[in-house]
Design a protein around this motif. Structure first.
Motif, PDB file in Angstrom:
ATOM      1  N   SER A 142       4.288   7.390   1.353  1.00 33.02           N
ATOM      2  CA  SER A 142       4.486   6.455   2.451  1.00 33.02           C
ATOM      3  C   SER A 142       4.144   5.056   1.956  1.00 33.02           C
ATOM      4  O   SER A 142       3.175   4.873   1.217  1.00 33.02           O
ATOM      5  CB  SER A 142       3.606   6.823   3.650  1.00 33.02           C
ATOM      6  OG  SER A 142       2.241   6.788   3.305  1.00 33.02           O
ATOM      7  N   THR A 143       4.975   4.105   2.341  1.00 35.07           N
ATOM      8  CA  THR A 143       4.780   2.723   1.918  1.00 35.07           C
ATOM      9  C   THR A 143       4.692   1.826   3.149  1.00 35.07           C
ATOM     10  O   THR A 143       5.176   2.189   4.224  1.00 35.07           O
ATOM     11  CB  THR A 143       5.925   2.256   1.012  1.00 35.07           C
ATOM     12  OG1 THR A 143       7.144   2.300   1.762  1.00 35.07           O
ATOM     13  CG2 THR A 143       6.068   3.154  -0.203  1.00 35.07           C
ATOM     14  N   ASP A 144       4.136   0.664   2.967  1.00 36.26           N
ATOM     15  CA  ASP A 144       4.004  -0.265   4.090  1.00 36.26           C
ATOM     16  C   ASP A 144       5.194  -1.206   4.176  1.00 36.26           C
ATOM     17  O   ASP A 144       5.167  -2.180   4.916  1.00 36.26           O
ATOM     18  CB  ASP A 144       2.705  -1.060   3.984  1.00 36.26           C
ATOM     19  CG  ASP A 144       2.602  -1.834   2.678  1.00 36.26           C
ATOM     20  OD1 ASP A 144       1.583  -2.491   2.458  1.00 36.26           O
ATOM     21  OD2 ASP A 144       3.559  -1.775   1.868  1.00 36.26           O
ATOM     22  N   SER A 145       6.239  -0.916   3.378  1.00 42.27           N
ATOM     23  CA  SER A 145       7.463  -1.706   3.460  1.00 42.27           C
ATOM     24  C   SER A 145       8.618  -0.810   3.056  1.00 42.27           C
ATOM     25  O   SER A 145       8.424   0.363   2.722  1.00 42.27           O
ATOM     26  CB  SER A 145       7.377  -2.920   2.533  1.00 42.27           C
ATOM     27  OG  SER A 145       7.454  -2.527   1.187  1.00 42.27           O
ATOM     28  N   ASP A 146       9.805  -1.356   3.069  1.00 37.33           N
ATOM     29  CA  ASP A 146      10.986  -0.591   2.675  1.00 37.33           C
ATOM     30  C   ASP A 146      11.335  -0.770   1.197  1.00 37.33           C
ATOM     31  O   ASP A 146      12.387  -0.307   0.762  1.00 37.33           O
ATOM     32  CB  ASP A 146      12.187  -1.007   3.529  1.00 37.33           C
ATOM     33  CG  ASP A 146      12.037  -0.577   4.976  1.00 37.33           C
ATOM     34  OD1 ASP A 146      12.594  -1.258   5.854  1.00 37.33           O
ATOM     35  OD2 ASP A 146      11.368   0.449   5.209  1.00 37.33           O
ATOM     36  N   ARG A 147      10.465  -1.395   0.458  1.00 38.01           N
ATOM     37  CA  ARG A 147      10.797  -1.652  -0.930  1.00 38.01           C
ATOM     38  C   ARG A 147      10.797  -0.348  -1.729  1.00 38.01           C
ATOM     39  O   ARG A 147      10.053   0.592  -1.437  1.00 38.01           O
ATOM     40  CB  ARG A 147       9.789  -2.620  -1.552  1.00 38.01           C
ATOM     41  CG  ARG A 147       8.432  -2.022  -1.843  1.00 38.01           C
ATOM     42  CD  ARG A 147       7.453  -3.078  -2.332  1.00 38.01           C
ATOM     43  NE  ARG A 147       6.218  -2.528  -2.836  1.00 38.01           N
ATOM     44  CZ  ARG A 147       5.214  -2.085  -2.091  1.00 38.01           C
ATOM     45  NH1 ARG A 147       5.323  -2.125  -0.775  1.00 38.01           N
ATOM     46  NH2 ARG A 147       4.115  -1.610  -2.639  1.00 38.01           N
ATOM     47  N   SER A 148      11.638  -0.300  -2.720  1.00 40.67           N
ATOM     48  CA  SER A 148      11.674   0.857  -3.617  1.00 40.67           C
ATOM     49  C   SER A 148      10.491   0.796  -4.572  1.00 40.67           C
ATOM     50  O   SER A 148      10.002  -0.275  -4.908  1.00 40.67           O
ATOM     51  CB  SER A 148      12.981   0.861  -4.405  1.00 40.67           C
ATOM     52  OG  SER A 148      14.078   1.077  -3.558  1.00 40.67           O
ATOM     53  N   GLN A 178       0.847  -1.180   0.000  1.00 38.93           N
ATOM     54  CA  GLN A 178       0.000   0.000   0.000  1.00 38.93           C
ATOM     55  C   GLN A 178       0.892   1.243   0.000  1.00 38.93           C
ATOM     56  O   GLN A 178       1.878   1.317   0.725  1.00 38.93           O
ATOM     57  CB  GLN A 178      -0.905   0.027   1.242  1.00 38.93           C
ATOM     58  CG  GLN A 178      -1.967   1.061   1.210  1.00 38.93           C
ATOM     59  CD  GLN A 178      -3.154   0.674   0.338  1.00 38.93           C
ATOM     60  OE1 GLN A 178      -3.116  -0.373  -0.305  1.00 38.93           O
ATOM     61  NE2 GLN A 178      -4.158   1.492   0.310  1.00 38.93           N
ATOM     62  N   LYS A 216      11.222  10.886   2.284  1.00 40.24           N
ATOM     63  CA  LYS A 216      10.282  10.172   1.408  1.00 40.24           C
ATOM     64  C   LYS A 216       9.454  11.167   0.605  1.00 40.24           C
ATOM     65  O   LYS A 216       8.217  11.148   0.599  1.00 40.24           O
ATOM     66  CB  LYS A 216       9.388   9.224   2.208  1.00 40.24           C
ATOM     67  CG  LYS A 216      10.135   8.006   2.737  1.00 40.24           C
ATOM     68  CD  LYS A 216       9.184   6.918   3.208  1.00 40.24           C
ATOM     69  CE  LYS A 216       9.941   5.647   3.526  1.00 40.24           C
ATOM     70  NZ  LYS A 216       9.052   4.550   3.951  1.00 40.24           N
TER      71      LYS A 216
END
Length: 124
Positions: free
Chosen positions: A25-31, A1, A77
């Motif tokens: 904002s992301t729910d993980s650290d993935r690029s 998300q 971010k």
């Protein structure tokens, strides 16, 4: 998300500059691939520029090359679109979008998330 919030639009005379910002904002650290799109009244939405978060690969449409610069602040971010030498035809609602890295620098890229948009007005 992924959630996206744009800011920084406004009104400027032709030849002027504006910078719009997109906080993601992301729910993980993935690029992810973050892009700016724009849509003027009566016209189709078009992708303007893209950038890989966590990297420096970029993409621009021909009409903005040399005038617009997409950049990012990974710590905040935030993805920026610096727009210089603005023309009346650049006036539009500018949207931030995010999606997978796959095909980010190609015309085949498809975003999965959108912001609400910020208005850019350019007077002649």
């Amino acid at each position: 998300q992924v959630q996206l919030v744009e800011s920084g639009g406004g009104s400027v005379q032709a030849g002027g500059s504006l910078r719009v910002s997109c906080v993601y904002s992301t729910d993980s650290d993935r690029s992810v691939c973050v892009s700016w799109f724009r849509q003027a009244p009566g016209k189709e939405r078009e992708r303007v520029a893209s950038i890989y978060t966590g990297g420096w690969g970029t993409y621009y449409i021909d009409s903005v090359k040399g005038r617009f610069t997409i950049s990012q602040d990974n710590a905040e971010k935030t993805v920026y679109l610096e727009m210089n030498n603005l023309k009346p035809e650049d006036a539009a609602m500018y949207y931030c979008a995010a999606g997978p890295l796959f095909r980010c620098s190609t015309t085949a890229w498809v975003p999965g998330y959108w912001g609400q948009g910020t208005q850019v007005t350019v007077s002649s």
